[in-house]
Motif scaffolding. Structure first.
Motif, PDB file in Angstrom:
ATOM      1  N   TYR A   1     -16.138  33.521  40.059  1.00 47.14           N
ATOM      2  CA  TYR A   1     -15.256  33.213  38.939  1.00 47.14           C
ATOM      3  C   TYR A   1     -15.988  32.343  37.931  1.00 47.14           C
ATOM      4  O   TYR A   1     -16.887  31.579  38.296  1.00 47.14           O
ATOM      5  CB  TYR A   1     -14.008  32.453  39.418  1.00 47.14           C
ATOM      6  N   ARG A   2     -15.565  32.427  36.686  1.00 47.33           N
ATOM      7  CA  ARG A   2     -16.035  31.520  35.635  1.00 47.33           C
ATOM      8  C   ARG A   2     -14.826  30.698  35.216  1.00 47.33           C
ATOM      9  O   ARG A   2     -13.830  31.232  34.735  1.00 47.33           O
ATOM     10  CB  ARG A   2     -16.588  32.281  34.442  1.00 47.33           C
ATOM     11  N   CYS A   3     -14.927  29.390  35.389  1.00 45.08           N
ATOM     12  CA  CYS A   3     -13.818  28.488  35.087  1.00 45.08           C
ATOM     13  C   CYS A   3     -14.246  27.458  34.053  1.00 45.08           C
ATOM     14  O   CYS A   3     -15.429  27.212  33.865  1.00 45.08           O
ATOM     15  CB  CYS A   3     -13.376  27.750  36.350  1.00 45.08           C
ATOM     16  N   GLY A   4     -13.281  26.862  33.415  1.00 37.99           N
ATOM     17  CA  GLY A   4     -13.562  25.783  32.480  1.00 37.99           C
ATOM     18  C   GLY A   4     -13.767  26.268  31.070  1.00 37.99           C
ATOM     19  O   GLY A   4     -13.319  27.339  30.680  1.00 37.99           O
ATOM     20  N   SER A   5     -14.513  25.478  30.312  1.00 38.68           N
ATOM     21  CA  SER A   5     -14.684  25.745  28.884  1.00 38.68           C
ATOM     22  C   SER A   5     -15.506  26.996  28.610  1.00 38.68           C
ATOM     23  O   SER A   5     -15.502  27.502  27.499  1.00 38.68           O
ATOM     24  CB  SER A   5     -15.343  24.551  28.194  1.00 38.68           C
ATOM     25  N   ARG A   6     -16.207  27.514  29.627  1.00 36.69           N
ATOM     26  CA  ARG A   6     -17.016  28.709  29.409  1.00 36.69           C
ATOM     27  C   ARG A   6     -16.232  30.002  29.654  1.00 36.69           C
ATOM     28  O   ARG A   6     -16.770  31.075  29.585  1.00 36.69           O
ATOM     29  CB  ARG A   6     -18.251  28.688  30.304  1.00 36.69           C
ATOM     30  N   VAL A   7     -14.933  29.883  29.979  1.00 37.56           N
ATOM     31  CA  VAL A   7     -14.125  31.076  30.201  1.00 37.56           C
ATOM     32  C   VAL A   7     -13.908  31.773  28.872  1.00 37.56           C
ATOM     33  O   VAL A   7     -13.521  31.157  27.876  1.00 37.56           O
ATOM     34  CB  VAL A   7     -12.759  30.719  30.836  1.00 37.56           C
ATOM     35  N   ILE A   8     -14.177  33.055  28.837  1.00 37.70           N
ATOM     36  CA  ILE A   8     -14.037  33.838  27.610  1.00 37.70           C
ATOM     37  C   ILE A   8     -12.607  34.338  27.513  1.00 37.70           C
ATOM     38  O   ILE A   8     -12.129  35.059  28.387  1.00 37.70           O
ATOM     39  CB  ILE A   8     -15.016  35.030  27.602  1.00 37.70           C
ATOM     40  N   GLN A   9     -11.920  33.918  26.498  1.00 31.85           N
ATOM     41  CA  GLN A   9     -10.566  34.385  26.266  1.00 31.85           C
ATOM     42  C   GLN A   9     -10.647  35.614  25.363  1.00 31.85           C
ATOM     43  O   GLN A   9     -11.214  35.568  24.287  1.00 31.85           O
ATOM     44  CB  GLN A   9      -9.721  33.291  25.592  1.00 31.85           C
ATOM     45  N   ARG A  10     -10.095  36.695  25.828  1.00 28.47           N
ATOM     46  CA  ARG A  10     -10.131  37.921  25.047  1.00 28.47           C
ATOM     47  C   ARG A  10      -8.858  38.025  24.229  1.00 28.47           C
ATOM     48  O   ARG A  10      -7.776  37.860  24.720  1.00 28.47           O
ATOM     49  CB  ARG A  10     -10.287  39.131  25.952  1.00 28.47           C
ATOM     50  N   GLU A  11      -9.040  38.319  22.956  1.00 35.78           N
ATOM     51  CA  GLU A  11      -7.908  38.478  22.061  1.00 35.78           C
ATOM     52  C   GLU A  11      -7.873  39.915  21.564  1.00 35.78           C
ATOM     53  O   GLU A  11      -8.905  40.528  21.325  1.00 35.78           O
ATOM     54  CB  GLU A  11      -8.031  37.543  20.857  1.00 35.78           C
TER      55      GLU A  11
END
Length: 108
Positions: free
Chosen positions: A91-101
């Motif tokens: 998993y990638r957690c924290g501020s480096r998580v890419i939010q897809r819009e």
């Protein structure tokens, strides 16, 4: 004498600042799905494996795979009631998580 001592302390201080941990040491290992519920799942990094002696090499391989995928967390999913079988998921957690819009454009 004082200059030599001061120079030695200065060099010691500078060398202490240059410590760089191994990337696998930065992988956080968790065992609850709640710990990664807001994280981006990157993929499985191991099949179901036994946690009996010899698990260390499989565990190291899981952490290396997490780093290779750009992950921050290794979720050890319990696959038996006594934790003798687990599967690793990156998993990638924290501020480096890419939010897809999703952008919806009106045709006009």
């Amino acid at each position: 004498m004082q200059r030599t001592l001061l120079a030695s302390l200065l060099l010691l201080g500078v060398s202490a600042c240059s410590y760089h941990p191994d990337p696998t040491d930065l992988v956080k290992v968790v065992d609850s799905p709640a710990d990664v519920r807001v994280c981006q799942r990157l993929g499985e990094v191991s099949p179901v494996v036994s946690t009996t002696p010899g698990f260390g090499s499989a565990f190291d391989g899981m952490k290396e795979a997490v780093v290779a995928l750009g992950g921050t967390h290794l979720y050890l999913q319990q696959n038996s009631h006594d934790w003798s079988l687990v599967r690793g998921i990156a998993y990638r957690c924290g501020s480096r998580v890419i939010q897809r819009e999703t952008v919806i454009r009106a045709k006009g």
